[in-house]
Design an enzyme around this catalytic site. Structure first.
Site: not given
Ligand code: NAD
Length: 392
Positions: A296, A300
């Protein structure tokens, strides 16, 4: 009364303003109420050693020899700040006369100056595409875009978007006369990605030409916590595929469709250009204490580097590309991690200078900034919004 250096430096902004904003003779008098409010004796303002005008243009230019400090005089008198025009601009932003402010018939040189500061953040008259828009951060940003005046098209692997948030977004769109639609998409499937983006651009041109597609927010992502020694090639690739390759494929499809429709755009700020904001993570900058997630974090870091390279290729043609690097957000993604390892909560809180995790709504401001004309001069950059985590 002697003025302590500490107090002086706290009041320095008033001093600087007074020195440059007023003709020298009227300065002390005009300053009196302000100085009194600040608890100052007026005698301080009459000191003979007060520096004179600080505007750099008021200094004699001097020939420079190699090896000489350029801003030597800053040491002598810190009010003489090399290169910083300190005189406040008077009056409203400049009006554009065709004689003086158009550049080679390509429009006004500073078109955004005509907008008020808060209008810079509006996403009116445009459509924003969002991957990972079925839930979590992506769906929150969909709400924010609607609130800011844009129509949105959400894409996600989920067969249906998360309720009740989706219903609320639909209601919001209806109440504002905007559009929202949901499209199932696997961001790792190049053919599917190109087809969906091509369809979205085509439909948009026909049905809502007054709201052209001008932004992409990529939020689709997955996380797998696993010791580096245990990763199978398949698992490692899966994370890279979704988080990095999927982000690239969507940006590529967006750019292809956008350039087809805007072959002559240049790097002029705002008004007509497009903005891609990709979700990276603070994990692209650091390794996270308490969790093992090499794939991961590598993905990123890759997103951050990808954005710089796409910005290099596309910015002069009208698409700005930046990343958002969030810290820990309370979403389904982190809920799963916390469920697996409850002790993470304490470890994560220790790393946060604000002493808390964030919620998705706290990223509305940063993402609106990246997608809107407010960030017109920002490209190839990263916006780190992590509660201070990476500061220590
Ligand atoms: N939650 C955190 O703490 C955090 C921190 C830093 C970055 N992020 C990043 O933020 C973004 C959103 O994360 P989140 O926390 O809302 O998680 P989340 O799991 O709620 O949302 C991610 C979405 O991506 C979709 N997804 C996964 N694989 C996919 C694919 N192959 N094709 C299309 N859609 C797909 C999922 O169905 C989900 O709806 C991500 O890129 C995550 O890495 C999250």
């Amino acid at each position: 009364m002697s003025i302590q250096p500490r107090i002086l430096s706290a009041l320095r902004p008033q001093f600087r303003y007074a020195r440059v904003a007023l003709p020298s003779r009227s300065r002390p008098m005009s300053l009196l109420p302000q100085a009194a409010k600040a608890g100052f004796s007026s005698s301080v303002l009459h000191r003979k050693d007060q520096p004179k005008a600080a505007h750099p243009s008021k200094h004699e230019s001097r020939p420079l020899r190699s090896g000489e400090p350029v801003a030597e005089h800053v040491k002598e008198d810190e009010s003489k700040r090399a290169g910083l025009p300190e005189e406040p601009m008077e009056g409203p932003p400049p009006l554009y006369s065709s004689a003086t402010s158009h550049h080679l018939d390509r429009g006004p040189i500073a078109p955004l100056a005509a907008l008020s500061a808060h209008e810079l953040f509006f996403l009116k008259n445009r459509t924003i595409l969002i991957t990972g828009g079925g839930r979590g951060l992506g769906l929150t940003i969909a709400h924010a875009c609607l609130e800011s005046g844009a129509s949105v098209r959400c894409m996600d692997l989920l067969p249906e978007p998360s309720q009740p948030q989706w219903k609320l977004a639909e209601d919001l769109a209806r109440s504002k006369g905007l559009q929202i639609s949901y499209h199932q998409l696997d961001v790792t499937d190049q053919d599917q990605v190109h087809q969906v983006f091509s369809d979205l651009f085509a439909t948009n041109s026909q049905e809502t030409p007054h709201q052209p597609i001008r932004g992409l927010f990529t939020s689709a992502g997955i996380q797998i916590m696993m010791s580096a020694l245990d990763y199978s090639t398949e698992k490692f690739r899966k994370v890279i595929d979704v988080d990095l390759t999927g982000t690239f494929l969507c940006a590529q499809a967006f750019a292809k469709e956008w350039f087809k429709r805007h072959p002559d755009m240049d790097g002029r700020a705002g008004m007509e250009g497009a903005s891609i904001a990709m979700t990276g993570s603070m994990s692209g900058h650091i390794a996270n204490l308490g969790i093992e997630c090499a794939a991961y974090n590598a993905s990123k870091a890759g997103v951050n580097q990808l954005a710089k390279n796409l910005a290099l290729e596309w910015s002069k043609k009208g698409i700005r590309v930046n990343t958002l690097s969030p810290g820990y957000i309370r979403t389904a993604l982190t809920a799963a991690q916390l469920e697996e390892k409850p002790e993470l909560n304490k470890i994560w809180l220790q790393g946060s200078l604000l002493g808390r995790l964030s919620t998705p709504d706290e990223f509305r401001g940063p993402v609106l900034y990246l997608l809107s004309d407010a960030s017109s001069f920002m490209t190839g950059s990263d916006l780190l919004v992590d509660g201070g985590h990476c500061a220590t």
